[in-house]
Design a protein around this motif. Structure first.
Motif, PDB file in Angstrom:
ATOM      1  N   ARG A 152       2.059   7.596  -2.904  1.00 42.43           N
ATOM      2  CA  ARG A 152       1.475   7.462  -4.071  1.00 42.43           C
ATOM      3  C   ARG A 152       1.913   6.177  -4.891  1.00 42.43           C
ATOM      4  NH1 ARG A 152      -1.933  11.111  -6.778  1.00 42.43           N
ATOM      5  NH2 ARG A 152      -2.690   8.911  -7.523  1.00 42.43           N
ATOM      6  N   VAL A 153       3.020   5.804  -4.727  1.00 45.13           N
ATOM      7  CA  VAL A 153       3.685   4.969  -5.609  1.00 45.13           C
ATOM      8  C   VAL A 153       3.944   3.552  -4.959  1.00 45.13           C
ATOM      9  CG1 VAL A 153       5.432   4.253  -7.026  1.00 45.13           C
ATOM     10  CG2 VAL A 153       4.826   6.400  -7.013  1.00 45.13           C
ATOM     11  N   PRO A 209       0.678   2.116  -2.093  1.00 46.94           N
ATOM     12  CA  PRO A 209      -0.467   1.358  -2.707  1.00 46.94           C
ATOM     13  C   PRO A 209      -0.344   0.040  -3.251  1.00 46.94           C
ATOM     14  CG  PRO A 209      -0.300   3.698  -3.512  1.00 46.94           C
ATOM     15  CD  PRO A 209       0.685   3.470  -2.745  1.00 46.94           C
ATOM     16  N   GLN A 210       0.852   0.035  -3.928  1.00 51.79           N
ATOM     17  CA  GLN A 210       1.467  -1.491  -4.363  1.00 51.79           C
ATOM     18  C   GLN A 210       1.955  -2.254  -3.329  1.00 51.79           C
ATOM     19  OE1 GLN A 210       3.529  -1.140  -8.439  1.00 51.79           O
ATOM     20  NE2 GLN A 210       3.729   0.909  -8.212  1.00 51.79           N
ATOM     21  N   PHE A 252       2.342   3.834 -14.089  1.00 53.90           N
ATOM     22  CA  PHE A 252       2.267   3.186 -12.686  1.00 53.90           C
ATOM     23  C   PHE A 252       1.086   2.076 -12.945  1.00 53.90           C
ATOM     24  CE2 PHE A 252       3.490   7.828 -11.638  1.00 53.90           C
ATOM     25  CZ  PHE A 252       4.886   7.133 -11.171  1.00 53.90           C
ATOM     26  N   HIS A 300      -0.790   0.563 -10.733  1.00 54.92           N
ATOM     27  CA  HIS A 300      -1.895   0.523  -9.943  1.00 54.92           C
ATOM     28  C   HIS A 300      -2.725   1.799 -10.271  1.00 54.92           C
ATOM     29  CE1 HIS A 300       1.162   3.194  -8.254  1.00 54.92           C
ATOM     30  NE2 HIS A 300       0.199   3.625  -7.361  1.00 54.92           N
ATOM     31  N   PHE A 338      -1.108  12.322 -11.999  1.00 53.83           N
ATOM     32  CA  PHE A 338      -0.145  12.009 -11.016  1.00 53.83           C
ATOM     33  C   PHE A 338       0.546  13.317 -10.744  1.00 53.83           C
ATOM     34  CE2 PHE A 338       3.881  10.960  -9.194  1.00 53.83           C
ATOM     35  CZ  PHE A 338       3.386  10.007  -8.226  1.00 53.83           C
ATOM     36  N   LEU A 368      -0.287  15.114   1.003  1.00 52.90           N
ATOM     37  CA  LEU A 368      -0.995  13.776   0.560  1.00 52.90           C
ATOM     38  C   LEU A 368      -0.890  13.235  -0.808  1.00 52.90           C
ATOM     39  CD1 LEU A 368      -4.575  14.450   2.358  1.00 52.90           C
ATOM     40  CD2 LEU A 368      -2.611  13.021   3.178  1.00 52.90           C
ATOM     41  N   GLY A 369      -0.336  14.036  -1.708  1.00 56.57           N
ATOM     42  CA  GLY A 369       0.091  13.770  -2.946  1.00 56.57           C
ATOM     43  C   GLY A 369      -1.267  13.445  -3.839  1.00 56.57           C
ATOM     44  N   ARG A 370      -2.463  13.952  -3.227  1.00 55.57           N
ATOM     45  CA  ARG A 370      -3.639  13.615  -3.735  1.00 55.57           C
ATOM     46  C   ARG A 370      -4.601  14.603  -3.557  1.00 55.57           C
ATOM     47  NH1 ARG A 370      -5.724   8.208  -3.988  1.00 55.57           N
ATOM     48  NH2 ARG A 370      -3.830   7.569  -3.078  1.00 55.57           N
TER      49      ARG A 370
END
Ligand code: ATP
Ligand code: MG
Lengths: 274, 261
Positions: free
Chosen positions: A186-187, A190-191, B85, B87, B96, B106-108
């Motif tokens: 997630r961090v 994506p960046q 963050f 993004h 988050f 998946l963190g999502r």
């Protein structure tokens, strides 16, 4: 008031003309040189005239070859792009995994970072003979050459980018309860994707270099193979269009990757104050 | 209700003492303002409370438990910069924490579970006055909006302790006053314990229930590495008289840097 040079900007149109100008000058220089040489010796092969070039283009790009029955340019292009695509895909995947691993996980970095640093110093062309011996003269050795040539750069570049991420972001994610894996997903990932795409853009030049070198030495089809084949007959009328075509392909790939970046990652443009 | 115990904490970097003999007992639901000259170790102190660094000596306990060796969700943080963050949109930034808590793999989240979390996040955004900025990226927001966002993001996981390192340092006075109101309201609503480092004495007095000043007690050049800073003033703001507070303010004024006139 007169402005400093650093503050003087051309208009959009002006920039376009300025950008085109060098190309026009080059074409004009070529045309003059060509006609001067042809006036002296009508059989001159070094700088063929535009009509000869056009004939050659029709021959290689639109007429099936008598021997193989395929249209040479398209067969060469398909073969070369397949090798290039495969090599870049493998190198990109390796760059992503190793780059993030090395950048984020101290244990992985301790184990792999020195290895990557050393491998990236091996001149890829020097190991090409080894690749031919080990993987044979077919597709595999050419793809592997591209991977060896490009992947270490991508790995090291991405590692550096991961290490540049503000520490605060990683701390913050942990205080929000994220595990290492979730931090990656997630961090970091994506960046890193847009940066990876940018690095792949920079790798396009070297990738073509390795591809054409490998094709020049051992191949039966491919853009590099063709150029080096017809060189024996001083066939500049074929070489020049091929070079222009390769340049166009590389340029298009670069543009496409840039567009992809802008399309997929809107926050990047936001960050640049758009 | 969260009690924080700090005992004999020392911090050295490469043999140089930065902090020494730090002792502090913080009652549940305290707002501890931390002031002190630049470079005296305030951020270092917060980093230890966060487990970003370990004390060289001594220990820190929360509710009688030793601090875990790494940052955890029980201690939230807002830094001066880089707290959100870049993004993720504002809404995604706030979502988050709940998302990673509910989606370990998946963190999502997806579908209705994602919708539920986004609704919760939208409510949290609204509570810091960012109702209309949900789909903005941090780079499209002002400094004050970004700090509000960071606060909402940190509070949604309901930390026991919130650590703030000069959270409003970069904001102009008007927005700062808004942020103070917001902060006091959230402090009352949540019952958490807050540690806030600031260079602004007025802010320290206005928000804190307790004021702690760090300073070096030996300042000759040859003594700098051997002696660190320690707590030189510890004032219960909620129980002290106006005169005590005024005296403390005067005493600190020339020691704390960046003091607005
Ligand atoms: N990682 C580190 N390695 C070595 N020295 C460090 C490190 N971090 C901080 N220091 C030193 O510790 C001292 C305290 O730093 P710290 O950042 O805690 O100060 P501060 O009180 O937060 O200052 P400021 O008000 O300017 O933010 C400084 O002298 C700094 O040089
Ligand atoms: Mg600091």
């Amino acid at each position: 008031m007169a402005r400093r040079l650093i503050n003087l900007r051309p208009s959009r149109q002006g920039a376009l003309y300025l950008g085109l100008l060098p190309f026009l000058i080059l074409i004009a220089l070529y045309a003059t040189g060509s006609s001067l040489r042809l006036a002296e010796n009508p059989d001159d092969k070094l700088l063929p005239g535009f009509s000869v070039l056009a004939d050659a283009v029709v021959r290689v790009a639109f007429t099936p070859d008598r021997r193989t029955g395929t249209v040479l340019l398209w067969a060469d292009t398909a073969a070369s792009l397949a090798r290039l695509g495969m090599g870049l895909a493998v190198a990109t995947a390796a760059g992503l995994v190793v780059g993030i691993g090395n950048g984020l996980l101290p244990y992985v970095r301790a184990g792999f970072s020195p290895l990557v640093a050393v491998i990236s110093m091996v001149p890829p062309m020097a190991v090409l003979p080894i690749l031919f011996i080990v993987f044979g003269l077919d597709e595999l050795s050419k793809v592997v050459l591209i991977v060896i040539g490009v992947a270490p750069f991508l790995m090291r570049d991405l590692q550096a980018r991961v290490e540049e991420l503000p520490r605060e972001q990683l701390i913050k994610a942990q205080t929000l309860g994220a595990s290492s894996w979730q931090v990656v997903l997630r961090v970091v990932l994506p960046q890193m994707l847009p940066r990876l795409i940018d690095s792949v853009r920079l790798s396009l030049g070297p990738a073509w270099l390795f591809l054409i070198s490998a094709e020049a030495i051992a191949a039966e089809v491919g853009l590099g193979y063709r150029i080096f084949l017809v060189r024996r007959y001083l066939a500049m009328d074929v070489i020049l269009p091929y070079v222009a075509w390769i340049t166009l392909l590389a340029f298009a790939a670069d543009l496409a990757l840039r567009a992809l970046n802008r399309r997929l990652f809107p926050w990047l443009a936001a960050g640049r104050g758009a | 209700m969260t009690e924080v115990t700090i005992r004999h904490v020392w911090k050295e970097y490469d043999g140089d003492v930065v902090l020494e003999r730090v002792n502090l007992d913080v009652a549940p639901h305290s707002f501890v303002s931390i002031v002190g000259p630049s470079g005296c170790g305030k951020s270092t102190f917060l980093r230890m409370l966060l487990s970003q660094e370990a004390p060289t000596r001594g220990f820190i306990r929360i509710d009688g438990q030793d601090l875990p060796p790494e940052p955890t969700a029980e201690r939230g943080v807002v830094f001066q910069r880089y707290s959100v963050f870049p993004h993720l949109t504002a809404l995604e930034n706030v979502a988050f924490g709940p998302e990673v808590a509910r989606a370990p793999l998946l963190g999502r989240l997806f579908g209705s579970r994602r919708k539920a979390v986004l609704e919760q996040a939208a409510a949290a955004l609204a509570s810091v006055g960012l109702d209309h900025a949900g789909d903005k990226y941090p780079a499209q927001m002002s400094g004050g909006m970004q700090q509000r966002l960071a606060i909402a993001q940190a509070l949604i996981t309901k930390p026991k302790v919130l650590l703030l390192d000069e959270p409003f340092g970069a904001l102009d006075p008007g927005i700062r006053a808004d942020m103070h109101q917001l902060m006091l309201r959230l402090f009352d609503e949540t019952g958490m314990t807050v540690f806030m480092v600031t260079h602004d004495l007025k802010e320290a007095f206005h928000l804190g229930t307790r004021l702690v000043a760090f300073d070096r007690y030996k300042t000759r050049p040859e003594e700098i590495g051997a002696y660190g800073a320690t707590i030189t003033l510890d004032l219960a703001l909620d129980r002290s008289s106006a005169r005590e507070r005024a005296e403390a303010m005067v005493g600190l004024a020339d020691k704390v840097a960046d003091q607005p006139a």
